[in-house]
Write an enzyme that holds these catalytic residues in place. Structure first.
Site, PDB file in Angstrom:
ATOM      1  N   HIS A  50      16.807  41.237   4.843  1.00 15.15           N
ATOM      2  CA  HIS A  50      17.779  40.883   5.893  1.00 15.15           C
ATOM      3  C   HIS A  50      17.744  41.982   6.965  1.00 15.15           C
ATOM      4  O   HIS A  50      18.774  42.379   7.485  1.00 15.15           O
ATOM      5  CB  HIS A  50      19.169  40.721   5.282  1.00 15.15           C
ATOM      6  CG  HIS A  50      20.202  40.115   6.201  1.00 15.15           C
ATOM      7  ND1 HIS A  50      19.945  39.049   7.025  1.00 15.15           N
ATOM      8  CD2 HIS A  50      21.514  40.419   6.406  1.00 15.15           C
ATOM      9  CE1 HIS A  50      21.039  38.737   7.703  1.00 15.15           C
ATOM     10  NE2 HIS A  50      22.008  39.567   7.360  1.00 15.15           N
ATOM     11  N   HIS A  90      28.626  36.290   1.334  1.00 13.54           N
ATOM     12  CA  HIS A  90      28.360  37.697   1.655  1.00 13.54           C
ATOM     13  C   HIS A  90      28.854  38.582   0.515  1.00 13.54           C
ATOM     14  O   HIS A  90      29.919  38.320  -0.045  1.00 13.54           O
ATOM     15  CB  HIS A  90      29.061  38.093   2.971  1.00 13.54           C
ATOM     16  CG  HIS A  90      28.527  37.355   4.163  1.00 13.54           C
ATOM     17  ND1 HIS A  90      28.969  36.093   4.487  1.00 13.54           N
ATOM     18  CD2 HIS A  90      27.580  37.679   5.076  1.00 13.54           C
ATOM     19  CE1 HIS A  90      28.312  35.682   5.578  1.00 13.54           C
ATOM     20  NE2 HIS A  90      27.464  36.622   5.949  1.00 13.54           N
ATOM     21  N   ASP A 136      24.484  37.639   1.732  1.00  9.84           N
ATOM     22  CA  ASP A 136      23.954  38.466   2.821  1.00  9.84           C
ATOM     23  C   ASP A 136      24.724  39.783   2.946  1.00  9.84           C
ATOM     24  O   ASP A 136      25.871  39.891   2.499  1.00  9.84           O
ATOM     25  CB  ASP A 136      24.106  37.733   4.162  1.00  9.84           C
ATOM     26  CG  ASP A 136      23.053  36.658   4.345  1.00  9.84           C
ATOM     27  OD1 ASP A 136      22.393  36.290   3.353  1.00  9.84           O
ATOM     28  OD2 ASP A 136      22.908  36.172   5.483  1.00  9.84           O
ATOM     29  N   ASP A 137      24.085  40.739   3.615  1.00  9.99           N
ATOM     30  CA  ASP A 137      24.718  41.968   4.135  1.00  9.99           C
ATOM     31  C   ASP A 137      24.998  43.059   3.102  1.00  9.99           C
ATOM     32  O   ASP A 137      25.532  44.105   3.447  1.00  9.99           O
ATOM     33  CB  ASP A 137      26.019  41.665   4.905  1.00  9.99           C
ATOM     34  CG  ASP A 137      25.762  40.877   6.175  1.00  9.99           C
ATOM     35  OD1 ASP A 137      24.578  40.725   6.530  1.00  9.99           O
ATOM     36  OD2 ASP A 137      26.719  40.405   6.805  1.00  9.99           O
ATOM     37  N   HIS A 171      20.114  45.684  10.477  1.00  9.62           N
ATOM     38  CA  HIS A 171      21.022  44.613  10.873  1.00  9.62           C
ATOM     39  C   HIS A 171      21.199  44.539  12.385  1.00  9.62           C
ATOM     40  O   HIS A 171      22.239  44.135  12.897  1.00  9.62           O
ATOM     41  CB  HIS A 171      22.381  44.673  10.171  1.00  9.62           C
ATOM     42  CG  HIS A 171      22.998  43.297   9.996  1.00  9.62           C
ATOM     43  ND1 HIS A 171      23.612  42.633  11.033  1.00  9.62           N
ATOM     44  CD2 HIS A 171      23.045  42.458   8.937  1.00  9.62           C
ATOM     45  CE1 HIS A 171      24.032  41.456  10.599  1.00  9.62           C
ATOM     46  NE2 HIS A 171      23.695  41.316   9.327  1.00  9.62           N
TER      47      HIS A 171
HETATM   48 ZN    ZN Z   1      23.955  39.595   8.131  1.00 13.83          ZN
END
Ligand code: ZN
Length: 397
Positions: free
Chosen positions: A266, A357, A216-217, A270
């Site tokens: 995603h 991540h 993620d991210d 954010h």
């Molecule tokens: Zn995230």
């Protein structure tokens, strides 16, 4: 001259000095700050000081506090860059702000609307007409002190923001999209679109012992290293990426898809999406879909909610499949490879989805060992879409 040359060389040899994204995502505090770093001194200074000024006022005075900076980035041609910063602060009060920058690398100057559009009188007239169509019932007092200080440009529209200063409460920012093909522009607009691509299809055997790794991210400067390690093990993963970072990582993302990995959505900003009204939620994830499609040619089918927050209501707002996880590496919290390794290996089972991540180096440090161990234990690596297909086959057996 020599000094400038040596700075350039240091920049080039040591740091790469390519465009990048400043990115901080704090999972526990609901803080997500993303903005572009262009390596143009005055522009970077203007952006970072604007963000820092806002962040320094953030005190997190209630349980549901949130601080979010998201951006749009468009290179209109080889010289002109347009950046829009969108700041959302939920603290004692709720604030939504827009700030935009247009910079010409050739003349080394910030550009105003006068430098962009040929006939401002015609634009004025057009704006009033379009605003009446869009906000028929709205109070249009804001038009009295309206200026062209806040605008973004993408491959389709010139977007003008009318009340970009602090808007308190739940009021939305008032904006207007004007199609570029209806305007006489003073600058070239050379934004081009990609052709569309699909993921490589693997042969799926439902009896295999499988695991889906997810990150993620990202993307970030660490993502290329992750792709390299995955390649070494002939493994693949699914990357749930933050849409606003996409323009800076086109090469990484293209490689990602080519190597058999999957890209999931995603969100664009954010933001903590769980509490957003339907239209704002849809705007955000559609913006991410469109940006990913534009830069990579790939259209995601999966969505991972930000900060893991979701509800049935949220799910009903989109056709994208919500994907959570059953194994959490807690990489952002434990920050060391042994704990990350143990968190994964002691909890993984056939059919697991593992959360990591790729916006920091901790997962990079642990990944090689994790892949060796999983391989030795007989796991095959699949993307989340492949895993979902396998689970469906297993249900029907
Ligand atoms: Zn995230």
């Amino acid at each position: 001259m020599l000094k400038r040359l040596s700075i350039f060389l240091i920049c080039f040899l040591l740091l790469g000095c390519s465009n990048d994204v400043y990115s901080v995502i704090k999972q526990d505090k609901k803080v997500a700050i993303n903005y572009p770093v262009t390596n143009i001194g005055v522009l970077d200074e203007a952006i970072s000081s604007y963000v820092n000024k806002n962040y320094s006022k953030f005190k997190c005075q209630k349980k549901s506090c949130e601080f979010n900076v998201s951006y749009t980035y468009n290179e209109l041609n080889d010289n002109v860059i347009n950046i829009g910063l969108n700041t959302f602060i939920n603290d004692k009060t709720t604030v939504n702000k827009i700030k935009t920058f247009t910079y010409d690398k050739k003349t080394k100057k910030f550009l105003t609307m006068e430098n962009i559009v040929k006939d401002l009188d015609a634009l004025d007239y057009d704006i009033k007409k379009r605003l009446l169509e869009k906000y028929r019932e709205a109070d249009m007092d804001f038009l009295s002190d309206f200026n062209y200080d806040y605008f973004t440009i993408d491959d389709q529209n010139l977007t003008i923001y009318f009340n970009p200063a602090e808007i308190k409460g739940n009021n939305n920012i008032i904006y207007l999209d004007i199609p570029l093909n209806s305007l006489d522009l003073l600058i070239d607009n050379q934004i081009t679109n990609n052709t569309y691509i699909d993921l490589k299809k693997k042969n799926i055997d439902s009896s295999s012992k499988v695991v889906a790794l997810t990150f993620d991210d990202g993307p970030s400067k660490y993502t290329d290293q992750i792709l390299k390690i995955l390649n070494k093990h002939k493994a693949c993963a699914t990357f749930f990426i933050v849409g606003n970072k996409v323009p800076f990582y086109k090469k990484t993302l293209t490689k990602m898809i080519k190597n058999g990995n999957e890209i999931g959505n995603h969100s664009y900003s954010h933001r903590w999406l769980n509490k957003l009204p339907e239209n704002e939620f849809k705007n955000d994830i559609n913006q991410a879909q469109n940006t990913i499609k534009k830069y990579t040619g790939f259209t995601p089918v999966l969505f991972r909610p930000t900060y893991g927050g979701y509800s049935d209501k949220l799910k009903s707002y989109t056709d994208l499949t919500f994907v959570l996880w059953d194994v959490d590496s807690r990489d952002w919290k434990v920050k060391n490879k042994t704990d990350i390794f143990n968190n994964i290996i002691s909890n993984v089972k056939n059919g697991s989805i593992v959360l990591m991540h790729d916006n920091h180096k901790y997962a990079v440090d642990a990944l090689d060992d994790v892949l060796f161990k999983l391989e030795n234990d007989g796991y095959e690596f699949v993307t989340v879409s492949e895993l979902l297909e396998i689970k469906k086959l297993r249900e029907n057996e």
